[in-house]
Motif scaffolding. Structure first.
Motif, PDB file in Angstrom:
ATOM      1  N   THR A  60       0.875  -1.243   0.039  1.00  0.00           N
ATOM      2  CA  THR A  60       0.040   0.351  -0.466  1.00  0.00           C
ATOM      3  C   THR A  60       0.706   1.146   0.053  1.00  0.00           C
ATOM      4  O   THR A  60       2.065   1.292   0.653  1.00  0.00           O
ATOM      5  CB  THR A  60      -1.005   0.449   0.815  1.00  0.00           C
ATOM      6  OG1 THR A  60      -0.133  -0.736   2.275  1.00  0.00           O
ATOM      7  CG2 THR A  60      -2.368  -0.995   1.010  1.00  0.00           C
ATOM      8  N   THR A  65      -4.810   5.170  -1.678  1.00  0.00           N
ATOM      9  CA  THR A  65      -4.715   4.154  -1.702  1.00  0.00           C
ATOM     10  C   THR A  65      -5.832   3.108  -1.114  1.00  0.00           C
ATOM     11  O   THR A  65      -5.585   1.661  -1.927  1.00  0.00           O
ATOM     12  CB  THR A  65      -3.383   3.590  -0.653  1.00  0.00           C
ATOM     13  OG1 THR A  65      -2.943   2.242  -0.820  1.00  0.00           O
ATOM     14  CG2 THR A  65      -4.387   3.871   1.075  1.00  0.00           C
ATOM     15  N   GLU A  66      -6.772   3.705  -0.776  1.00  0.00           N
ATOM     16  CA  GLU A  66      -7.921   2.364  -0.481  1.00  0.00           C
ATOM     17  C   GLU A  66      -8.416   2.770  -1.245  1.00  0.00           C
ATOM     18  O   GLU A  66      -8.626   1.402  -2.299  1.00  0.00           O
ATOM     19  CB  GLU A  66      -8.684   3.711   0.518  1.00  0.00           C
ATOM     20  CG  GLU A  66     -10.048   3.137   0.468  1.00  0.00           C
ATOM     21  CD  GLU A  66     -10.028   1.757   1.518  1.00  0.00           C
ATOM     22  OE1 GLU A  66     -11.159   0.915   1.136  1.00  0.00           O
ATOM     23  OE2 GLU A  66      -9.380   1.370   2.009  1.00  0.00           O
ATOM     24  N   ASP A 123      -4.522   0.468  -4.302  1.00  0.00           N
ATOM     25  CA  ASP A 123      -4.761  -0.623  -4.067  1.00  0.00           C
ATOM     26  C   ASP A 123      -5.733  -1.671  -3.373  1.00  0.00           C
ATOM     27  O   ASP A 123      -5.206  -3.143  -3.778  1.00  0.00           O
ATOM     28  CB  ASP A 123      -3.529  -0.694  -2.967  1.00  0.00           C
ATOM     29  CG  ASP A 123      -2.192   0.181  -3.384  1.00  0.00           C
ATOM     30  OD1 ASP A 123      -2.038   0.436  -4.917  1.00  0.00           O
ATOM     31  OD2 ASP A 123      -1.431   0.867  -2.925  1.00  0.00           O
ATOM     32  N   ARG A 124      -6.309  -0.840  -2.439  1.00  0.00           N
ATOM     33  CA  ARG A 124      -7.577  -2.316  -2.427  1.00  0.00           C
ATOM     34  C   ARG A 124      -8.990  -2.912  -3.004  1.00  0.00           C
ATOM     35  O   ARG A 124      -9.369  -3.441  -2.806  1.00  0.00           O
ATOM     36  CB  ARG A 124      -8.259  -1.835  -0.760  1.00  0.00           C
ATOM     37  CG  ARG A 124      -6.992  -1.712  -0.152  1.00  0.00           C
ATOM     38  CD  ARG A 124      -7.139  -1.444   1.710  1.00  0.00           C
ATOM     39  NE  ARG A 124      -6.504  -0.917   2.363  1.00  0.00           N
ATOM     40  CZ  ARG A 124      -6.114   0.378   3.252  1.00  0.00           C
ATOM     41  NH1 ARG A 124      -6.102   1.367   2.075  1.00  0.00           N
ATOM     42  NH2 ARG A 124      -4.597   0.435   3.441  1.00  0.00           N
ATOM     43  N   ASP A 126      -0.485  -4.902   3.320  1.00  0.00           N
ATOM     44  CA  ASP A 126      -1.214  -3.413   4.126  1.00  0.00           C
ATOM     45  C   ASP A 126      -0.718  -2.819   4.981  1.00  0.00           C
ATOM     46  O   ASP A 126      -0.101  -3.520   5.818  1.00  0.00           O
ATOM     47  CB  ASP A 126      -2.735  -3.593   3.990  1.00  0.00           C
ATOM     48  CG  ASP A 126      -3.564  -2.337   4.250  1.00  0.00           C
ATOM     49  OD1 ASP A 126      -2.838  -1.673   4.599  1.00  0.00           O
ATOM     50  OD2 ASP A 126      -4.845  -2.455   4.083  1.00  0.00           O
ATOM     51  N   SER A 133      -7.236 -12.240   5.035  1.00  0.00           N
ATOM     52  CA  SER A 133      -5.991 -11.386   6.078  1.00  0.00           C
ATOM     53  C   SER A 133      -5.153 -11.684   6.912  1.00  0.00           C
ATOM     54  O   SER A 133      -5.913 -12.776   7.804  1.00  0.00           O
ATOM     55  CB  SER A 133      -6.448  -9.910   6.716  1.00  0.00           C
ATOM     56  OG  SER A 133      -6.261  -9.163   7.034  1.00  0.00           O
TER      57      SER A 133
END
Length: 181
Positions: A102, A108-109, A112-113, A132, A154
């Motif tokens: 990240t 980034t939200e 990357d996510r 992350d 995760s």
């Protein structure tokens, strides 16, 4: 462009490729949804347990199946020599795993996510590994189907993470604690 947005691309894919060719070696660029981004340096992690595979840092991938984009994952795991003779923006077909770390920026939200998991899944990359840094986790996305990863697991830094087939390696994440804030 992201479906449903009114933003216009900053430039065409061809214009971006020319810009990327002319950029200094110390600058790494990617082109997502018609916007140019400057990449950060990846955290160096050891993922090799299979000598027939290599982790290629910053290898450009052309992922047109989801959007007209040129993406440089922080790492692309593929058979040794897979990218030999390919252009700077290669096909993602032989890539087994895309790794991203990240960014420390406001996008980034979204990037990357949300966007990158969709792009990699649409491209058929079997596994997406997200390190992350904000959440101190390693997220493993796998089983892409119709542009969506069907599995998302995760793990906290320090965990032993089993990356599923076709990668089938174990990742020790203890060293990532050194990068936590």
């Amino acid at each position: 462009m992201t479906p449903g947005t009114d933003e216009r691309p900053q430039m065409s894919v061809e214009e971006f490729e020319e810009l990327a060719r002319r950029a200094p070696e110390t600058v790494s660029l990617e082109f997502l949804d018609g916007r140019v981004y400057v990449k950060h340096g990846p955290i160096d992690i050891e993922v090799m347990q299979r000598p027939e595979l290599a982790l290629y840092p910053e290898q450009g991938l052309r992922i047109d199946t989801y959007r007209k984009g040129c993406i440089k994952p922080d790492g692309a795991l593929a058979p040794v020599g897979y990218f030999a003779g390919q252009e700077e923006w290669a096909s993602p077909v032989g890539v087994l795993l895309a790794v991203e770390v990240t960014s420390r920026d406001r996008d980034t939200e979204r990037r990357d996510r949300q966007e990158k998991p969709r792009a990699y899944a649409y491209a058929g990359i079997p596994v997406y590994l997200l390190i992350d840094r904000d959440n101190h986790t390693v997220v493993v996305y796998s089983s892409p189907e119709n542009g969506v990863y069907q599995s998302r697991r995760s793990f906290h830094y320090g965990s032993t993470v089993r990356i599923p087939a076709p990668v089938a390696i174990t990742l020790e994440t203890e060293a990532l604690k050194d990068y936590a804030d």
